[in-house]
Motif scaffolding. Structure first.
Motif, short mmCIF file in Angstrom:
data_model
loop_
_atom_site.label_atom_id
_atom_site.label_comp_id
_atom_site.label_asym_id
_atom_site.label_seq_id
_atom_site.Cartn_x
_atom_site.Cartn_y
_atom_site.Cartn_z
N PRO A 89 -2.62 -12.92 3.09
CA PRO A 89 -1.35 -13.09 2.31
C PRO A 89 -0.20 -12.11 2.57
CG PRO A 89 -2.69 -12.31 0.95
CD PRO A 89 -3.45 -12.47 2.18
N ARG A 90 0.73 -11.97 2.33
CA ARG A 90 2.02 -11.11 2.28
C ARG A 90 1.98 -10.24 1.23
NH1 ARG A 90 2.76 -10.57 6.98
NH2 ARG A 90 4.49 -9.52 6.51
N SER A 91 2.48 -8.99 1.26
CA SER A 91 2.61 -7.93 0.20
C SER A 91 3.79 -7.20 0.33
CB SER A 91 1.36 -6.99 0.16
OG SER A 91 1.54 -5.99 -0.84
N ILE A 92 4.66 -7.05 -1.00
CA ILE A 92 5.60 -6.33 -1.15
C ILE A 92 5.27 -5.05 -1.70
CG2 ILE A 92 8.23 -6.11 -1.91
CD1 ILE A 92 8.55 -9.11 -1.28
N GLY A 93 5.25 -4.08 -1.22
CA GLY A 93 5.18 -2.80 -1.94
C GLY A 93 6.41 -2.38 -2.77
N ALA A 134 1.71 10.74 -3.75
CA ALA A 134 2.89 11.70 -3.15
C ALA A 134 3.61 12.03 -4.49
CB ALA A 134 3.77 10.86 -2.25
N ASP A 135 4.31 13.38 -4.31
CA ASP A 135 5.25 13.71 -5.31
C ASP A 135 6.44 12.80 -5.54
OD1 ASP A 135 3.54 15.94 -5.64
OD2 ASP A 135 4.71 17.41 -4.13
N GLY A 136 6.89 12.76 -6.60
CA GLY A 136 7.97 11.93 -7.20
C GLY A 136 7.76 10.72 -7.66
N ILE A 137 6.55 10.04 -7.11
CA ILE A 137 6.20 8.77 -7.44
C ILE A 137 5.77 8.40 -8.94
CG2 ILE A 137 4.80 6.68 -6.78
CD1 ILE A 137 4.43 7.69 -3.87
N LEU A 138 6.57 7.67 -9.41
CA LEU A 138 6.16 7.19 -10.98
C LEU A 138 5.31 6.26 -11.25
CD1 LEU A 138 9.79 8.02 -12.32
CD2 LEU A 138 7.69 9.62 -12.24
N ASP A 139 5.63 5.19 -10.51
CA ASP A 139 4.83 3.84 -10.19
C ASP A 139 4.73 3.18 -9.08
OD1 ASP A 139 3.36 1.74 -11.40
OD2 ASP A 139 5.02 1.20 -12.79
N ALA A 140 3.78 2.62 -8.64
CA ALA A 140 3.37 1.93 -7.31
C ALA A 140 2.69 0.40 -7.65
CB ALA A 140 2.92 2.75 -6.29
N ARG A 141 3.27 -0.61 -7.12
CA ARG A 141 2.54 -1.87 -7.37
C ARG A 141 2.91 -2.66 -5.96
NH1 ARG A 141 4.54 -3.63 -13.51
NH2 ARG A 141 4.23 -1.40 -14.08
N ASN A 142 2.14 -3.71 -5.83
CA ASN A 142 2.09 -4.61 -4.87
C ASN A 142 2.09 -6.05 -5.24
OD1 ASN A 142 0.47 -2.14 -3.62
ND2 ASN A 142 1.52 -3.25 -1.84
N ILE A 143 3.28 -6.63 -4.84
CA ILE A 143 3.23 -8.28 -5.28
C ILE A 143 2.66 -8.86 -4.15
CG2 ILE A 143 5.82 -8.55 -4.77
CD1 ILE A 143 5.66 -10.34 -7.29
N ILE A 144 1.48 -9.72 -4.35
CA ILE A 144 0.98 -10.41 -3.41
C ILE A 144 1.28 -11.94 -3.42
CG2 ILE A 144 -1.42 -10.65 -2.07
CD1 ILE A 144 -2.07 -8.02 -3.73
N GLU A 160 8.79 -1.88 0.40
CA GLU A 160 8.62 -2.20 1.73
C GLU A 160 7.71 -3.07 1.83
OE1 GLU A 160 8.90 2.38 3.16
OE2 GLU A 160 7.31 2.06 1.57
N PHE A 161 7.80 -3.75 3.25
CA PHE A 161 6.84 -5.02 3.33
C PHE A 161 6.53 -4.84 4.86
CE2 PHE A 161 10.69 -6.74 2.86
CZ PHE A 161 11.28 -7.17 4.06
N MET A 162 5.55 -5.39 5.47
CA MET A 162 5.25 -5.53 7.01
C MET A 162 5.93 -6.63 7.35
SD MET A 162 1.22 -4.48 8.08
CE MET A 162 1.44 -5.43 9.41
N GLU A 163 6.56 -6.44 8.84
CA GLU A 163 7.33 -7.70 9.36
C GLU A 163 6.21 -8.82 9.42
OE1 GLU A 163 10.11 -7.46 13.35
OE2 GLU A 163 7.80 -7.11 13.76
N PHE A 174 2.37 -17.22 -5.54
CA PHE A 174 2.14 -16.20 -6.04
C PHE A 174 0.73 -16.16 -6.37
CE2 PHE A 174 1.01 -13.69 -9.97
CZ PHE A 174 1.50 -12.36 -9.38
N ILE A 175 0.09 -14.88 -5.86
CA ILE A 175 -1.24 -14.50 -6.23
C ILE A 175 -1.53 -13.58 -7.03
CG2 ILE A 175 -3.31 -13.89 -4.70
CD1 ILE A 175 -2.02 -14.76 -2.31
N ALA A 176 -0.92 -12.31 -7.08
CA ALA A 176 -1.30 -11.18 -7.93
C ALA A 176 -0.39 -10.02 -8.00
CB ALA A 176 -2.63 -10.68 -7.68
N LEU A 177 -0.20 -9.44 -9.10
CA LEU A 177 0.32 -7.97 -9.02
C LEU A 177 -0.54 -7.03 -9.31
CD1 LEU A 177 3.11 -6.54 -9.20
CD2 LEU A 177 3.00 -6.91 -11.64
#
Length: 128
Positions: free
Chosen positions: A91-95, A64-74, A106-109, A46-49
């Motif tokens: 590193p990898r990131s999961i949105g 974007a309309d409708g987004i209440l929160d958005a974080r990346n776990i790195i 979401e995440f990149m392959e 784990f690196i960061a949130l």
């Protein structure tokens, strides 16, 4: 999970989960779930949130309309550095995006199939 090619070049995997079909119900719980998975993995680190929503809002940026929160776990799965190029995909990131009725994960392959499979399993593990 659904694979899309974002901006004609980035392979992104996306999973939309309705809140009523999930084992957790808040952004903090989703982030904690992924952090726990990362910390229990024998290689992942784990690196960061990163609070992407707060960052963008502070800049008066577009959200974007409708987004209440958005974080990346790195985090990183890197057990070796076989060449210089591998650093470009780490590193990898999961949105994680929260909407009123759902979360979008979401995440990149990943360049290694086994790592990609682990991330898919983690995301799908959020369901009841």
């Amino acid at each position: 999970m659904k694979k899309i090619i974002f901006m004609d070049r980035y392979p992104i995997y996306s999973l939309e989960l309705l809140k009523d079909e999930m084992r957790v119900s808040s952004m903090d719980e989703v982030a904690a779930y992924f952090k726990d998975k990362i910390e229990k993995h024998p290689v992942a680190k784990f690196i960061a949130l990163f609070d992407h929503y707060a960052h963008t809002k502070a800049l008066n940026g577009e959200i974007a309309d409708g987004i209440l929160d958005a974080r990346n776990i790195i985090f990183c799965f890197g057990p070796s550095i076989p060449n210089t190029k591998v650093l470009a995909v780490r590193p990898r990131s999961i949105g994680i995006c929260e909407f009123e009725d759902k979360f979008v994960i979401e995440f990149m392959e990943a360049p290694r199939e086994e790592i990609h499979q682990i991330m898919q399993e983690w995301a799908k593990g959020l369901t009841k």
